[in-house]
Design a protein around this motif. Structure first.
Motif, PDB file in Angstrom:
ATOM      1  N   ARG A   1      14.792   7.751  46.545  1.00  0.00           N
ATOM      2  CA  ARG A   1      15.428   8.645  47.503  1.00  0.00           C
ATOM      3  C   ARG A   1      16.775   9.100  46.965  1.00  0.00           C
ATOM      4  N   THR A   2      17.089  10.387  47.167  1.00  0.00           N
ATOM      5  CA  THR A   2      18.414  10.904  46.850  1.00  0.00           C
ATOM      6  C   THR A   2      19.130  11.197  48.165  1.00  0.00           C
ATOM      7  N   VAL A   3      20.445  11.094  48.143  1.00  0.00           N
ATOM      8  CA  VAL A   3      21.253  11.321  49.339  1.00  0.00           C
ATOM      9  C   VAL A   3      22.256  12.419  49.027  1.00  0.00           C
ATOM     10  N   ASP A   4      22.402  13.357  49.975  1.00  0.00           N
ATOM     11  CA  ASP A   4      23.418  14.387  49.828  1.00  0.00           C
ATOM     12  C   ASP A   4      23.900  14.822  51.200  1.00  0.00           C
ATOM     13  N   PHE A   5      24.838  15.753  51.196  1.00  0.00           N
ATOM     14  CA  PHE A   5      25.426  16.307  52.407  1.00  0.00           C
ATOM     15  C   PHE A   5      25.472  17.824  52.253  1.00  0.00           C
ATOM     16  N   PRO A   6      25.490  18.575  53.365  1.00  0.00           N
ATOM     17  CA  PRO A   6      25.621  20.031  53.244  1.00  0.00           C
ATOM     18  C   PRO A   6      26.931  20.399  52.549  1.00  0.00           C
ATOM     19  N   ARG A   7      26.900  21.530  51.852  1.00  0.00           N
ATOM     20  CA  ARG A   7      28.131  22.016  51.226  1.00  0.00           C
ATOM     21  C   ARG A   7      29.182  22.255  52.307  1.00  0.00           C
ATOM     22  N   PRO A   8      30.428  21.856  52.073  1.00  0.00           N
ATOM     23  CA  PRO A   8      31.471  22.013  53.085  1.00  0.00           C
ATOM     24  C   PRO A   8      31.625  23.451  53.592  1.00  0.00           C
ATOM     25  N   ASP A   9      31.450  24.434  52.714  1.00  0.00           N
ATOM     26  CA  ASP A   9      31.603  25.833  53.134  1.00  0.00           C
ATOM     27  C   ASP A   9      30.448  26.317  54.004  1.00  0.00           C
TER      28      ASP A   9
ATOM     29  N   ASN B   1      24.683  26.283  57.551  1.00  0.00           N
ATOM     30  CA  ASN B   1      24.081  27.568  57.206  1.00  0.00           C
ATOM     31  C   ASN B   1      23.210  27.415  55.967  1.00  0.00           C
ATOM     32  N   ILE B   2      22.071  28.114  55.982  1.00  0.00           N
ATOM     33  CA  ILE B   2      21.161  28.101  54.842  1.00  0.00           C
ATOM     34  C   ILE B   2      20.912  29.527  54.371  1.00  0.00           C
TER      35      ILE B   2
ATOM     36  N   HIS C   1      18.011  28.969  63.399  1.00  0.00           N
ATOM     37  CA  HIS C   1      18.545  30.196  63.989  1.00  0.00           C
ATOM     38  C   HIS C   1      18.632  31.275  62.909  1.00  0.00           C
ATOM     39  N   HIS C   2      18.098  32.446  63.188  1.00  0.00           N
ATOM     40  CA  HIS C   2      18.170  33.569  62.247  1.00  0.00           C
ATOM     41  C   HIS C   2      19.569  34.182  62.306  1.00  0.00           C
ATOM     42  N   LYS C   3      20.134  34.496  61.157  1.00  0.00           N
ATOM     43  CA  LYS C   3      21.509  35.011  61.087  1.00  0.00           C
ATOM     44  C   LYS C   3      21.657  36.400  61.708  1.00  0.00           C
ATOM     45  N   HIS C   4      20.657  37.257  61.546  1.00  0.00           N
ATOM     46  CA  HIS C   4      20.804  38.655  61.932  1.00  0.00           C
ATOM     47  C   HIS C   4      20.103  39.020  63.244  1.00  0.00           C
ATOM     48  N   SER C   5      19.608  38.033  63.967  1.00  0.00           N
ATOM     49  CA  SER C   5      18.973  38.310  65.261  1.00  0.00           C
ATOM     50  C   SER C   5      19.155  37.090  66.157  1.00  0.00           C
TER      51      SER C   5
ATOM     52  N   PHE D   1      20.421  25.931  60.046  1.00  0.00           N
ATOM     53  CA  PHE D   1      19.480  24.831  60.229  1.00  0.00           C
ATOM     54  C   PHE D   1      20.202  23.788  61.068  1.00  0.00           C
ATOM     55  N   GLU D   2      19.659  23.506  62.251  1.00  0.00           N
ATOM     56  CA  GLU D   2      20.296  22.575  63.183  1.00  0.00           C
ATOM     57  C   GLU D   2      19.369  21.392  63.436  1.00  0.00           C
ATOM     58  N   VAL D   3      19.859  20.192  63.163  1.00  0.00           N
ATOM     59  CA  VAL D   3      19.117  18.971  63.483  1.00  0.00           C
ATOM     60  C   VAL D   3      19.619  18.514  64.845  1.00  0.00           C
ATOM     61  N   VAL D   4      18.766  18.654  65.852  1.00  0.00           N
ATOM     62  CA  VAL D   4      19.118  18.327  67.233  1.00  0.00           C
ATOM     63  C   VAL D   4      18.973  16.830  67.481  1.00  0.00           C
TER      64      VAL D   4
END
Length: 119
Positions: free
Chosen positions: A16-24, A57-58, A78-82, A104-107
């Motif tokens: 398994r690899t572990v990471d985090f979303p990019r801060p930006d 954001n993805i 969630h779509h960015k443009h709608s 991308f939201e993990v609820v």
């Protein structure tokens, strides 16, 4: 983590690899993400992915798409443009098409099978 069985090869396993979303790209939290890539081919990779609650954001490349099935938990995309949003829970599947931009939201902490395909 679980394994995926490959015809003619049997079950696969991987570290398994572990990471985090990019801060930006962070929208909410800083969720720890665990990826276990279980099969790779020149145009496809698949495995099991787990993540804590959070959102980021993805941006998918025009030559990448993903099919996934949620095993546990709940996500929203969630779509960015709608105002179009999809929700995917246990036993349900979703597709992120090439060129998709959104959030991308993990609820609820999620575990999913994923298949990324290069087109």
């Amino acid at each position: 983590m679980s394994a995926i069985s490959v015809a003619g090869q049997g079950p696969t396993q991987s570290e398994r690899t572990v990471d985090f979303p990019r801060p930006d790209r962070l929208v909410k939290g800083n969720p720890e993400r665990h990826t276990c890539s279980l099969y790779e081919h020149p145009n496809m990779d698949c495995g099991i992915w787990q993540c804590e609650v959070g959102a980021w954001n993805i941006v998918f490349a025009p030559n990448k798409q993903e099919f996934f099935t949620v095993i546990e938990g709940h996500v929203r995309i969630h779509h960015k443009h709608s105002n179009i949003m999809i929700e995917v829970g246990p036993g349900e599947a979703g597709i992120i098409p090439p060129g998709f931009e959104g959030t991308f939201e993990v609820v609820e902490a999620v575990k999913k099978y994923y298949v990324n395909v290069a087109v």
